[in-house]
Design an enzyme around this catalytic site. Structure first.
Site, PDB file in Angstrom:
ATOM      1  N   ASP A 305      36.938  37.674  39.967  1.00 27.27           N
ATOM      2  CA  ASP A 305      38.009  37.057  40.739  1.00 27.27           C
ATOM      3  C   ASP A 305      38.974  38.158  41.206  1.00 27.27           C
ATOM      4  O   ASP A 305      38.874  39.317  40.805  1.00 27.27           O
ATOM      5  CB  ASP A 305      38.723  35.985  39.893  1.00 27.27           C
ATOM      6  CG  ASP A 305      39.404  34.939  40.751  1.00 27.27           C
ATOM      7  OD1 ASP A 305      39.534  33.786  40.308  1.00 27.27           O
ATOM      8  OD2 ASP A 305      39.787  35.263  41.895  1.00 27.27           O
ATOM      9  N   GLU A 498      46.955  27.323  42.785  1.00 25.14           N
ATOM     10  CA  GLU A 498      46.825  28.102  41.553  1.00 25.14           C
ATOM     11  C   GLU A 498      48.030  27.936  40.628  1.00 25.14           C
ATOM     12  O   GLU A 498      48.584  26.839  40.517  1.00 25.14           O
ATOM     13  CB  GLU A 498      46.543  29.569  41.914  1.00 25.14           C
ATOM     14  CG  GLU A 498      45.245  29.723  42.725  1.00 25.14           C
ATOM     15  CD  GLU A 498      44.759  31.156  42.825  1.00 25.14           C
ATOM     16  OE1 GLU A 498      44.367  31.569  43.921  1.00 25.14           O
ATOM     17  OE2 GLU A 498      44.749  31.863  41.805  1.00 25.14           O
TER      18      GLU A 498
HETATM   19  C1  GLC Z   1      41.922  33.519  43.849  1.00 24.15           C
HETATM   20  C2  GLC Z   1      41.199  32.407  43.126  1.00 24.15           C
HETATM   21  C3  GLC Z   1      39.758  32.264  43.516  1.00 24.15           C
HETATM   22  C4  GLC Z   1      39.553  32.723  44.943  1.00 24.15           C
HETATM   23  C5  GLC Z   1      39.871  34.198  45.014  1.00 24.15           C
HETATM   24  C6  GLC Z   1      39.765  34.741  46.447  1.00 24.15           C
HETATM   25  O1  GLC Z   1      42.821  34.151  42.981  1.00 24.15           O
HETATM   26  O2  GLC Z   1      41.276  32.394  41.709  1.00 24.15           O
HETATM   27  O3  GLC Z   1      39.396  30.897  43.321  1.00 24.15           O
HETATM   28  O4  GLC Z   1      38.214  32.497  45.337  1.00 24.15           O
HETATM   29  O5  GLC Z   1      41.147  34.504  44.509  1.00 24.15           O
HETATM   30  O6  GLC Z   1      40.727  34.152  47.273  1.00 24.15           O
END
Ligand code: GLC
Length: 607
Positions: A305, A498
């Site tokens: 991530d 988030e």
């Molecule tokens: C974010 C998320 C993830 C996402 C990634 C790219 O922090 O946790 O779900 O795909 O970054 O945007």
């Protein structure tokens, strides 16, 4: 020799050189196996790997956000294998054609490398192609879970794939298959619901929709099941928190979705920021390698991530060492790619990361790139660009909205509207606000109130659907409702994404309660429509309203709400979460004993 004959000879010679370049229908004599589209994919992978330097291999494992690329030539210089657009990260002009031009430019750079390995470009298309202006925005997964309709989930994913492909992008970081156990989590709406049974059904459908029956299909895009493992099970619902479960409980609740996604052929899986019993998943070799790759036989690649490996240690070298050795194949750096590349090169050179781990990671990435057909068709298929936001696509999203709505209360059968009302008063701060009905991950990372893309608000939809004989009036705060046949109040949450959505207080906001009470005081029948990313505590308004609909985050096609309000379609949605009476009940889930929710999992009325 006259000039026409000379020209004819030149053209023939040129055609001959094009032929050598592989444009003829004769059998090709490719210099390298990996360039032969008819060769076995595993042979292409082995052949290409055998030609790669360590630098080229590490480049394939490096994913950079477009906004952090210092100069586009770095894509070529560092043999970067993947670029992403994080939430809201896009071209200066947010138009589909600009996205396609941007992605194709990055691809050009990748194809200028020695081995011409194409880029794979990733984006969070999690409820439609939600970064792109004019794209159709679907209900978030919590609403799709309430449809209990995997065919519809598959259809929505297919439409999303078409719109994503229309911008040249070939990878979505979806579906999110979090089994969400605590609604205080800001990402509750990204999962399909609270049970593994619902999640595993929808996970497969979404993967099949995104990836189609053949990844080489020009509309197919790579799916990414996320976030492995246990992201929705953290204590207190803390984003990136700690999932405190026995292995048996972890497997029973959070693993079925991944088994289902893998069986459906998912080509990538994203690791979770969260921890399991105190150990960060991104450094957990047992889960990422023993369970996911060996026991479950996952043969795609694992992507980290956003900057998640940095959380593994205060020492960046240790971060990289732990993550790669645990089983991360591609690192979403996403910013300082030069540092990542240099550190990983050093770790391999010093033997702290074995070359066979690098080779395994690179083979997994190349395998997917070959399966996607990127070597043969690396650029945008512009015939799909014009389909973005089409009326056909919007019709699919409208059907999703209809089927996602859950009727929680309907005293006196005030719904459906009769159509003979002389006046309907619409109210509430979410009634005429496209941004609130789309929620987070829309145009920007966090989403925002207001009109930031193309769509139909619930108020606009009611006005469009109501008979000409019915007067529609509106006030944001519930004023001026007296004398109406019925009041419709649209309230709920403002957009978030988030951890910014983590909350210990899910009660209805005071201004919304005031709006409801103001309408109630007029004595007219009252319908409340709740726009939210999760169940909310309803004690302040439940007795005030005659009817109540949970609409979740329906997206751009507000007509789907009017379709149900006017009875063109009955409400069929069923709760994908147990609905708590109070905050004290959270977490509350189907198998709890005792189990005494306000509305049980699976509840939903109809007409
Ligand atoms: C974010 C998320 C993830 C996402 C990634 C790219 O922090 O946790 O779900 O795909 O970054 O945007």
């Amino acid at each position: 020799m006259n000039k026409f004959i000379k020209l004819a000879i030149i053209l023939l010679l040129m055609h001959g050189s094009c032929t050598k370049m592989g444009t003829s229908t004769q059998t090709q004599n490719y210099d390298a196996v990996y360039l032969n589209p008819d060769a076995d994919i595993e042979e292409r992978v082995e052949d290409l790997l055998s030609r790669m330097s360590l630098k080229e291999k590490i480049g394939q494992m490096t994913q950079v956000d477009r906004g952090f690329i210092q100069q586009h030539s770095d894509i070529t210089t560092f043999c970067i294998g993947s670029v992403l657009s994080g939430g809201g990260s896009g071209p200066p002009e947010n138009r589909a054609i600009s996205w396609a031009d941007m992605v194709d430019d990055f691809q050009q750079r990748a194809l200028m490398t020695r081995l011409k390995i194409p880029l794979i470009y990733g984006i969070d298309a999690v409820h439609g192609h939600n970064n792109v202006y004019g794209a159709v925005i679907f209900p978030h997964n919590i609403g799709m879970g309430c449809t209990r309709n995997p065919d519809l989930v598959r259809q929505a994913a297919r439409v999303t794939a078409e719109e994503v492909a229309g911008t040249g992008i070939n990878w979505t970081f979806g579906p999110c298959i979090a089994v969400v156990r605590d609604e205080r989590w800001g990402r509750t709406y990204e999962g399909f619901g609270e049970t593994p049974e619902l999640t595993e059904k929808m996970a497969a459908a979404a993967v099949e929709g995104f990836q189609g029956s053949d990844l080489k299909d020009p509309v197919s895009i790579l799916a990414c099941a996320k976030h492995f493992l246990g992201d929705g099970g953290t204590t207190g619902g803390h984003d990136q928190g700690n999932t405190e479960l026995s292995e048996a409980e972890l497997r029973a609740i959070h693993l079925p979705g991944y088994i289902s996604a893998i069986n459906a052929g998912v080509g990538s899986i994203m690791a979770s920021y969260s921890s399991w019993n105190g150990e960060k998943i991104h450094g957990n070799h047992y889960l990422l390698t023993n369970v996911l790759k060996q026991e479950l036989g996952f043969e795609g690649f694992v992507v980290s991530d956003w900057g998640a490996i940095n959380q593994l240690s205060a020492d960046y070298e240790v971060c990289v060492e732990k993550a790669i050795n645990a089983g991360i194949d591609m690192v979403m750096v996403p910013d300082d790619y030069k540092r990542f590349i240099n550190v990983l090169d050093t770790l391999v050179t010093r033997g702290r990361v074995p070359i066979n781990r690098i080779n395994d990671a690179v083979k997994r990435i190349l395998r997917i790139k070959f399966r996607l057909g990127l070597f043969e068709s690396p650029f945008t298929n512009r015939s799909y660009t014009m389909q973005i936001g089409s009326s056909e696509h919007r019709a699919v999203a409208r059907e999703c909205v209809r089927q996602s709505l859950v009727l929680l209360k309907n005293n006196g059968k005030v719904l459906p509207l009769s159509g003979s009302e002389s006046r309907i008063h619409v109210s509430g701060r979410n009634a005429d606000d496209l941004g609130s009905q789309c929620g987070g991950w829309t145009i920007s990372w966090q989403g925002s109130r207001g009109s930031h893309t193309i769509g139909t608000t619930i108020l606009q939809a009611i006005k469009q659907r109501a008979p000409a004989s019915t007067k529609i009036t509106y006030s944001a705060d519930g004023s001026n409702a007296s004398g109406s046949d019925i009041g419709i109040v649209v309230i709920g949450e403002s957009p978030y994404a988030e951890g910014k959505g983590d909350s210990n207080d899910l009660s209805i906001e005071e201004q919304d309660v005031d709006t409801v009470k103001r309408i109630k005081s007029t004595g007219i029948p009252l319908v409340v429509i709740l726009i939210s990313g999760r169940p909310m505590i309803l004690d302040s308004i439940l007795d005030e309203c005659d009817a109540l609909i949970a609409a979740w985050l329906p997206g751009t096609e507000g007509q789907g709400v009017a379709d149900v309000l006017f009875g063109d379609f009955p409400p069929t949605g069923r709760l994908s979460h147990s609905w708590p009476r109070s905050m004290n009940q959270i977490p509350i889930n189907l198998e709890d004993i005792p189990y005494d929710p306000l509305f049980p999992y699976g509840f939903g009325l109809t007409y």
